[in-house]
Design an enzyme around this catalytic site. Structure first.
Site, PDB file in Angstrom:
ATOM      1  N   LYS A  38      45.072  47.323  42.939  1.00 11.00           N
ATOM      2  CA  LYS A  38      45.224  48.350  41.898  1.00 11.00           C
ATOM      3  C   LYS A  38      46.581  48.098  41.231  1.00 11.00           C
ATOM      4  CE  LYS A  38      44.414  53.261  42.024  1.00 11.00           C
ATOM      5  NZ  LYS A  38      43.824  53.459  40.728  1.00 11.00           N
TER       6      LYS A  38
HETATM    7  N1  PMP Z   1      38.523  52.019  38.638  1.00  8.77           N
HETATM    8  C1  PMP Z   1      39.790  52.173  38.248  1.00  8.77           C
HETATM    9  C2  PMP Z   1      40.344  51.279  37.199  1.00  8.77           C
HETATM   10  C3  PMP Z   1      40.581  53.177  38.835  1.00  8.77           C
HETATM   11  O1  PMP Z   1      41.849  53.352  38.443  1.00  8.77           O
HETATM   12  C4  PMP Z   1      40.015  54.026  39.809  1.00  8.77           C
HETATM   13  C5  PMP Z   1      40.846  55.140  40.408  1.00  8.77           C
HETATM   14  N2  PMP Z   1      41.528  54.703  41.545  1.00  8.77           N
HETATM   15  C6  PMP Z   1      38.682  53.812  40.187  1.00  8.77           C
HETATM   16  C7  PMP Z   1      37.965  52.808  39.581  1.00  8.77           C
HETATM   17  C8  PMP Z   1      38.040  54.655  41.259  1.00  8.77           C
HETATM   18  O2  PMP Z   1      38.593  54.345  42.500  1.00  8.77           O
HETATM   19  P1  PMP Z   1      38.713  55.420  43.684  1.00  8.77           P
HETATM   20  O3  PMP Z   1      37.366  55.986  43.870  1.00  8.77           O
HETATM   21  O4  PMP Z   1      39.183  54.621  44.833  1.00  8.77           O
HETATM   22  O5  PMP Z   1      39.695  56.440  43.242  1.00  8.77           O
END
Ligand code: PMP
Length: 304
Positions: free
Chosen positions: A156
């Site tokens: 991320k």
């Molecule tokens: N895609 C992106 C680009 C994100 O920033 C997020 C948020 N973290 C998600 C998908 C969803 O991930 P999660 O369910 O782990 O929050």
């Protein structure tokens, strides 16, 4: 303005949020060489006085992996210990969001990941609904999701959020709530900060990892829950036109939870959403610690 939690973790210790400040020369600020996590916490609705964190282990593992991609060795256990202390020190009494961040903290010039100091901080804020639970309208972005060959999409990585930011603003400035990005192959990838699901003929369909998505923890949870509910689940490439004619479309993420999509471009979607509603209800019960089958996904912290 957000309501930040009073205590932050910064440069190896806990301090007042307002004292956690970085230099304008910070390497990561210039080169996007950071990575973050995002997890929700709630005071136990059952009144135990404890704080419930959803899938804490997974979030710590993903951040540790992101750090590794930035040439920074930060074990998940270390992140987890800091987050637990962070929650105890803040004792939040409302629904909140934790933002742990790893980054190149050096004050040197030149984009690189070797021979550069790294650091780790954590702060938090109160957070209610991130998107309208009633549903959102989505534009198909003119910006495309990056490819793993130019950016490590399993992490991320903060620098990657330039694309999300461009896409979100483009959508909002043209009258939509959210943005859905295609990948370089023209298949559906994800939204600006959420994964995308569609329902067609009773099947739950979502783009697989090869579609350049983030490994969403909510996405993973939904897939498990859906399978256990006997819903047929398919991970496969999704065409843009399938979004327009889907029976249901929803977005998933820690901040967005499960958010229904009302409209994609000029196409209104059906207002009856049986699968979305069912999954949303189940996920809410799980995150609130009301579902015994998924107790191990909810980590309870005693404020003692
Ligand atoms: N895609 C992106 C680009 C994100 O920033 C997020 C948020 N973290 C998600 C998908 C969803 O991930 P999660 O369910 O782990 O929050």
């Amino acid at each position: 303005m957000h309501n930040f939690l009073p205590v932050a973790y910064f440069e190896g210790q806990f301090c007042d949020f307002s004292d956690a400040k970085i230099s304008i020369a910070t390497h990561a600020l210039h080169y996007g060489t950071g990575a973050f996590g995002g997890l929700r916490g709630i005071p136990d609705p059952a009144g135990s006085g404890r704080i419930l964190l959803f899938r804490l282990d997974r979030h710590c593992q993903r951040l540790s992996t992101s750090a590794r991609l930035l040439n920074y060795d930060l074990p998940a256990d270390k992140i987890r210990a800091v987050i637990e202390d962070f929650v105890r020190k803040n004792s939040p009494d409302k629904s909140f969001y934790i933002r742990p961040f790893v980054y190149t903290s050096d004050l040197g010039i030149s984009p690189r990941l070797h021979n550069v100091e790294k650091s780790f901080f954590v702060y938090g804020l109160e957070l209610g609904d991130y998107l309208s639970p009633e549903g959102v309208t989505c534009r198909i972005s003119s910006w495309y999701r990056q490819e793993d060959r130019s950016l490590p999409l399993r992490g991320k990585i903060s620098g990657a959020y330039i694309t999300s930011s461009l896409a979100k603003t483009e959508a909002v400035e043209s009258g939509f709530d959210e943005s859905i990005l295609m990948n370089s192959q023209g298949k559906v990838s994800e939204a600006s900060g959420m994964n995308v699901f569609i329902v067609r003929h009773g099947k739950l369909i979502t783009p697989g990892y090869e579609q350049d998505i983030l490994e969403g923890i909510t996405r993973d949870s939904i897939l498990t829950v859906a399978r256990n509910l006997g819903i047929e689940v398919v991970e496969r490439p999704v065409d843009k036109s399938e979004l327009l004619i889907a029976d249901e479309v929803f977005l998933s993420g820690t901040a967005a939870k499960i958010t229904p999509v009302r409209k994609v471009e000029s196409y209104n979607l059906p207002t009856s959403r049986p699968v979305t509603d069912r999954l949303r209800e189940k996920l809410t019960a799980i995150t609130e610690g009301r579902d015994d089958d998924y107790k191990d996904w909810v980590f309870a912290i005693d404020l003692g």
